[in-house]
Design a protein around this motif. Structure first.
Motif, PDB file in Angstrom:
ATOM      1  N   ALA A  39      82.141  15.470 -29.543  1.00  0.00           N
ATOM      2  CA  ALA A  39      82.769  14.504 -30.454  1.00  0.00           C
ATOM      3  C   ALA A  39      83.697  15.157 -31.466  1.00  0.00           C
ATOM      4  N   CYS A  40      83.578  16.461 -31.641  1.00  0.00           N
ATOM      5  CA  CYS A  40      84.205  17.108 -32.805  1.00  0.00           C
ATOM      6  C   CYS A  40      85.690  17.431 -32.574  1.00  0.00           C
ATOM      7  N   PRO A  41      86.568  16.934 -33.450  1.00  0.00           N
ATOM      8  CA  PRO A  41      88.002  17.182 -33.256  1.00  0.00           C
ATOM      9  C   PRO A  41      88.424  18.627 -33.495  1.00  0.00           C
ATOM     10  N   THR A  42      87.588  19.421 -34.177  1.00  0.00           N
ATOM     11  CA  THR A  42      88.011  20.806 -34.427  1.00  0.00           C
ATOM     12  C   THR A  42      87.308  21.809 -33.511  1.00  0.00           C
TER      13      THR A  42
ATOM     14  N   GLY B 201      86.242  24.425 -41.371  1.00  0.00           N
ATOM     15  CA  GLY B 201      86.557  24.011 -40.002  1.00  0.00           C
ATOM     16  C   GLY B 201      86.034  22.617 -39.715  1.00  0.00           C
ATOM     17  N   CYS B 202      85.514  21.963 -40.722  1.00  0.00           N
ATOM     18  CA  CYS B 202      85.041  20.580 -40.580  1.00  0.00           C
ATOM     19  C   CYS B 202      85.907  19.695 -41.448  1.00  0.00           C
ATOM     20  N   VAL B 203      86.475  18.650 -40.862  1.00  0.00           N
ATOM     21  CA  VAL B 203      87.343  17.747 -41.628  1.00  0.00           C
ATOM     22  C   VAL B 203      86.582  16.525 -42.142  1.00  0.00           C
ATOM     23  N   GLY B 204      85.266  16.505 -41.907  1.00  0.00           N
ATOM     24  CA  GLY B 204      84.435  15.433 -42.458  1.00  0.00           C
ATOM     25  C   GLY B 204      84.600  14.094 -41.774  1.00  0.00           C
ATOM     26  N   CYS B 205      84.944  14.110 -40.490  1.00  0.00           N
ATOM     27  CA  CYS B 205      85.195  12.831 -39.805  1.00  0.00           C
ATOM     28  C   CYS B 205      83.903  12.067 -39.520  1.00  0.00           C
ATOM     29  N   GLY B 206      82.777  12.767 -39.487  1.00  0.00           N
ATOM     30  CA  GLY B 206      81.485  12.097 -39.251  1.00  0.00           C
ATOM     31  C   GLY B 206      81.177  11.813 -37.796  1.00  0.00           C
ATOM     32  N   ARG B 207      82.041  12.241 -36.863  1.00  0.00           N
ATOM     33  CA  ARG B 207      81.787  11.901 -35.453  1.00  0.00           C
ATOM     34  C   ARG B 207      80.505  12.560 -34.938  1.00  0.00           C
ATOM     35  N   CYS B 208      80.249  13.812 -35.350  1.00  0.00           N
ATOM     36  CA  CYS B 208      79.025  14.463 -34.843  1.00  0.00           C
ATOM     37  C   CYS B 208      77.792  13.784 -35.413  1.00  0.00           C
TER      38      CYS B 208
HETATM   39  S1  SF4 Z   1      82.147  15.926 -39.210  1.00  0.00           S
HETATM   40 FE1  SF4 Z   1      81.321  16.821 -37.325  1.00  0.00          FE
HETATM   41  S2  SF4 Z   1      82.698  16.085 -35.732  1.00  0.00           S
HETATM   42 FE2  SF4 Z   1      83.798  15.801 -37.652  1.00  0.00          FE
HETATM   43  S3  SF4 Z   1      84.995  17.697 -37.962  1.00  0.00           S
HETATM   44 FE3  SF4 Z   1      83.024  17.992 -39.005  1.00  0.00          FE
HETATM   45  S4  SF4 Z   1      81.740  19.026 -37.514  1.00  0.00           S
HETATM   46 FE4  SF4 Z   1      83.436  18.129 -36.373  1.00  0.00          FE
END
Ligand code: SF4
Ligand code: SF4
Length: 333
Positions: free
Chosen positions: A230-233, A298-305
């Motif tokens: 799920a993670c964009p990065t 390296g995490c953009v905080g999208c919450g997908r994970c």
């Molecule tokens: S919140 Fe999770 S899915 Fe989103 S960028 Fe961070 S580690 Fe990846």
């Protein structure tokens, strides 16, 4: 350049984009998720939940053919797409995730497979009153060609590239005071997640998180690899060769650092031989190693994970737990 678009203007803009690009737009699917779909198929969904699928998958797909090796040993590259991609409807975190992968794949030696899809692609952000029930989404940091900021039945449109300026040139000017108000709302809503991640990062850098924490967290992992997928990065992949008749097809396929084989060597030795080490590494990589390598999380905080993880140990959940238990680190400004 600041413009203002009404709904008919937005439709005109998208039609213009679709003439030159393979345009993907957000649509609400029957299962309630929002996804990017080809423009021709899509009734636009201009607000709602974050896009289910990570947009970086358009430039770094789950499986991608790299080359073919023919019977006489010559190498053929797959044909490129006829038209470049245009993605519309990306929020701040989507754009930040693409910017992160752009930098990763363009660092020497540059990844030409990624560049083939990414070069020439057009990115259109969608922020402002575009969240669930028109809730406010923070403005982007400008890493797109055009940003549309939803506000009161119209969109303020900012161009960040020459191509964006050209596409917007014929639309009426926007109101800079309206933009200033929206920017202020964006600052206000900025973003408890990022602060949480920064605090978690600092705790790890100061070595305040004991090994027992990782044993406990890792015990909950069921190795589904949903967090990485799920993670964009996330950028790890492995390479596979398959024979198809006389031809060998070489592909790359996403890998997952939560899986046992991720770093296992041919000898059988595995430097990440326990789930505890792998879980610690997944978090540590994005909150510490990426900060050291790239100067930012390296995490953009999208919450997908967090949404993907069936056992509740996505990045934000783990960061929250670290901060709750060991959070004496000074808040990050
Ligand atoms: S919140 Fe999770 S899915 Fe989103 S960028 Fe961070 S580690 Fe990846
Ligand atoms: S999504 Fe959760 S359970 Fe699945 S591999 Fe990732 S951490 Fe483990």
């Amino acid at each position: 350049m600041l413009k203002q678009l009404m709904r008919t203007d937005l439709d005109r803009l998208l039609q213009k984009v679709a003439a030159d690009y393979h345009l993907q737009v957000p649509q609400l699917l029957t299962d309630g998720t929002r996804q990017l779909v080809p423009f021709e198929m899509g009734e636009l969904s201009l607000s709602g939940a974050p896009l289910q699928r990570k947009p970086t998958a358009y430039f770094f797909p789950q499986t991608e053919t790299l080359l073919h090796i023919t019977a006489d040993g010559s190498i053929e590259l797959p044909a490129g797409a006829a038209r470049p991609l245009a993605l519309f409807g990306l929020d701040r975190t989507d754009l930040a995730g693409i910017a992160f992968l752009d930098r990763f794949f363009s660092a020497a030696p540059a990844d030409d497979v990624y560049q083939r899809r990414r070069n020439g692609a057009l990115l259109i952000g969608l922020t402002g009153a575009a969240g669930v029930d028109h809730s406010f989404l923070s403005l982007s940091s400008g890493n797109c060609d055009i940003e549309l900021i939803a506000d009161n039945e119209c969109w303020l449109a900012l161009a960040y590239s020459e191509r964006g300026e050209k596409l917007l040139s014929r639309f009426p000017d926007g109101d800079s005071e309206q933009l200033a108000v929206l920017r202020k709302s964006s600052d206000d809503s900025k973003l408890s997640q990022l602060k949480l991640l920064q605090q978690g990062s600092r705790l790890l850098q100061e070595d305040k998180v004991p090994d027992e924490f990782w044993v406990e967290i890792a015990d909950r992992c069921i190795l589904c690899s949903g967090c990485n997928l799920a993670c964009p990065t996330c950028s790890c992949f492995c390479v596979q060769d398959r024979r198809r008749g006389e031809i060998v097809e070489r592909s790359r396929v996403w890998d997952s650092c939560q899986l046992d084989a991720f770093m296992r060597e041919a000898s059988g030795h595995n430097p990440l031989g326990t789930e505890t080490l792998r879980t610690r590494r997944r978090i540590h990589h994005k909150l510490v190693a990426d900060v050291q390598r790239w100067g930012e999380l390296g995490c953009v905080g999208c919450g997908r994970c967090d949404r993907a993880c069936p056992t509740g140990i996505g990045m934000l959940a783990v960061a929250e737990e670290m901060v709750k238990r060991y959070g004496t680190a000074a808040p990050v400004e």
